[in-house]
Scaffold this motif. Structure first.
Motif, PDB file in Angstrom:
ATOM      1  N   GLY A   1     -24.549  10.312-113.903  1.00  0.00           N
ATOM      2  CA  GLY A   1     -25.207   9.753-114.961  1.00  0.00           C
ATOM      3  C   GLY A   1     -24.770   8.892-115.934  1.00  0.00           C
TER       4      GLY A   1
ATOM      5  N   LYS B   1     -21.737   5.007-113.161  1.00  0.00           N
ATOM      6  CA  LYS B   1     -20.644   4.477-112.410  1.00  0.00           C
ATOM      7  C   LYS B   1     -21.313   3.685-111.363  1.00  0.00           C
ATOM      8  CE  LYS B   1     -19.212   8.244-110.611  1.00  0.00           C
ATOM      9  NZ  LYS B   1     -20.110   9.012-111.633  1.00  0.00           N
ATOM     10  N   THR B   2     -22.355   3.966-110.616  1.00  0.00           N
ATOM     11  CA  THR B   2     -22.701   3.415-109.540  1.00  0.00           C
ATOM     12  C   THR B   2     -23.299   1.920-110.044  1.00  0.00           C
ATOM     13  OG1 THR B   2     -23.105   5.480-108.550  1.00  0.00           O
ATOM     14  CG2 THR B   2     -24.134   3.541-107.301  1.00  0.00           C
ATOM     15  N   THR B   3     -24.124   1.963-110.926  1.00  0.00           N
ATOM     16  CA  THR B   3     -24.621   0.823-111.658  1.00  0.00           C
ATOM     17  C   THR B   3     -23.573  -0.094-111.919  1.00  0.00           C
ATOM     18  OG1 THR B   3     -26.372   2.353-112.547  1.00  0.00           O
ATOM     19  CG2 THR B   3     -26.148   0.135-113.366  1.00  0.00           C
TER      20      THR B   3
ATOM     21  N   ASP C   1     -27.374  -0.713-124.941  1.00  0.00           N
ATOM     22  CA  ASP C   1     -28.474  -1.373-125.472  1.00  0.00           C
ATOM     23  C   ASP C   1     -29.431  -0.133-125.652  1.00  0.00           C
ATOM     24  OD1 ASP C   1     -28.012  -0.535-122.666  1.00  0.00           O
ATOM     25  OD2 ASP C   1     -30.224  -1.008-122.410  1.00  0.00           O
TER      26      ASP C   1
ATOM     27  N   GLU D   1     -29.938  -2.168-117.368  1.00  0.00           N
ATOM     28  CA  GLU D   1     -29.927  -1.631-116.092  1.00  0.00           C
ATOM     29  C   GLU D   1     -29.658  -2.572-115.107  1.00  0.00           C
ATOM     30  OE1 GLU D   1     -32.125   2.000-115.554  1.00  0.00           O
ATOM     31  OE2 GLU D   1     -33.306   1.040-116.890  1.00  0.00           O
TER      32      GLU D   1
END
Ligand code: GDP
Length: 297
Positions: A106, A109-111, A252, A278
């Motif tokens: 959460g 990381k992946t983003t 943000d 995002e």
């Protein structure tokens, strides 16, 4: 613009520091000190960093006999002094550079990995992704979606596969194809903390069998909105793997940003990037001056 989005993201902190004008009317009294310390604490600096900032501020105020706006400018200078050394970009070397992403589930990381893939590609570098989070079923799918978006290949195996072996194979493949960057995702949660840290150190150990310099970068991704929790996560991960850089995400949102100063004082690690949304473009190289300005403007 991203600069604007960062300011919006940090608006609560900015409100606190921007409102200093009303507080800073005259001398550096005990009441003023207390009020300033309170502002630092509510901005997520934590007790230790707030105390350090106040001590440094006091030295400047007494040395130069500062009042009012002079105190505000001195506070800004103290904060900038603390995070300026954290502004250091990662410079890829020759060969395949392994960038390993670590952090709890959460955190982003992946983003961040997806955003980084797009940035490296835009810089003309070839990029391969490694789906090293083999624990979470959705993680591989999420990474594939980012690979599509960024237009880069991804090396993955089934859920439950050994993370170290997925990343090892991905490095072999990336090296065979002369790729500049291998971005490796890792798990953010396993049965327990020890297990997770063991797995991450195993990934590092196994990578070194192929390239003694790998991983070239270990990016710890921290959600800035978690405040002082981010500090305890950093303690855990820096102990288990050699973290070489920090990414602060979700600046943000409602994050107050003060945690950056606490991290700078405690770990002295570079803050490579900040996440401000995002979308694929919402990742900025960390600029100490822009960061401090955003808190005060
Ligand atoms: P991971 O579990 O660490 O891989 O985290 P993810 O990359 O799946 O991110 C978790 C959630 O945070 C997702 O909904 C992301 O869209 C969101 N997220 C990540 N980075 C940012 C950011 O900088 N700003 C905002 N607003 N959301 C973010």
């Amino acid at each position: 613009s991203l600069g604007e989005r960062l300011k919006t993201g940090l608006s609560r902190t900015r409100g606190a520091f921007a409102g200093l004008g009303a507080v800073l009317q005259g001398d550096f009294t005990d009441e003023l000190e207390e009020e300033l310390e309170e502002i630092l604490l509510t901005s997520d600096l934590g007790m230790q960093a707030s105390t350090e900032v106040m001590a440094r501020l006091r030295v400047r105020v007494e040395r130069d006999g500062l009042k009012g706006d002079g105190i505000r400018d001195a506070l800004k200078a103290v904060l900038l002094d603390i995070i300026a050394p954290c502004e250091a970009a990662f410079e890829p070397g020759p060969g395949t550079n392994v960038v390993m992403m670590v952090g709890i589930n959460g955190a982003g990381k992946t983003t961040t990995l997806g955003k980084l893939a797009a940035q490296h590609k835009a810089c003309g570098r070839s990029v391969t992704l490694a789906a090293g989070d083999t624990f979470r079923a959705a993680a591989v799918e999420q990474l594939k979606a980012w690979a599509d978006r960024a237009g880069v290949p991804v090396i993955a195996q089934d859920t439950g596969a050994d993370s170290a072996s997925v990343i090892f194979d991905a490095l072999a493949s990336a090296r065979a194809k002369d790729q500049d960057i291998l971005l490796a995702d890792t798990a953010g949660r396993l049965q327990n903390k020890d297990h997770l840290m063991d797995e991450l150190s195993k990934v590092v150990r196994v990578l070194k069998k192929q390239d003694a310099n790998a991983p070239h970068e270990v990016l710890l991704v921290l959600d800035a909105g978690t405040g002082q929790n981010a500090i305890s996560q950093a303690e855990l991960f820096t102990r288990a793997v050699g973290v070489t850089g920090i990414v602060l995400t979700k600046l943000d949102g409602t994050a107050k940003g003060g945690v950056a100063f606490a991290i700078a004082l405690k770990f002295g690690l570079p803050i490579r990037y900040i996440g401000v949304g995002e979308g694929i473009e919402d990742l900025q190289a960390f600029s100490a001056q822009a960061f401090v300005d955003a808190l005060f403007e």
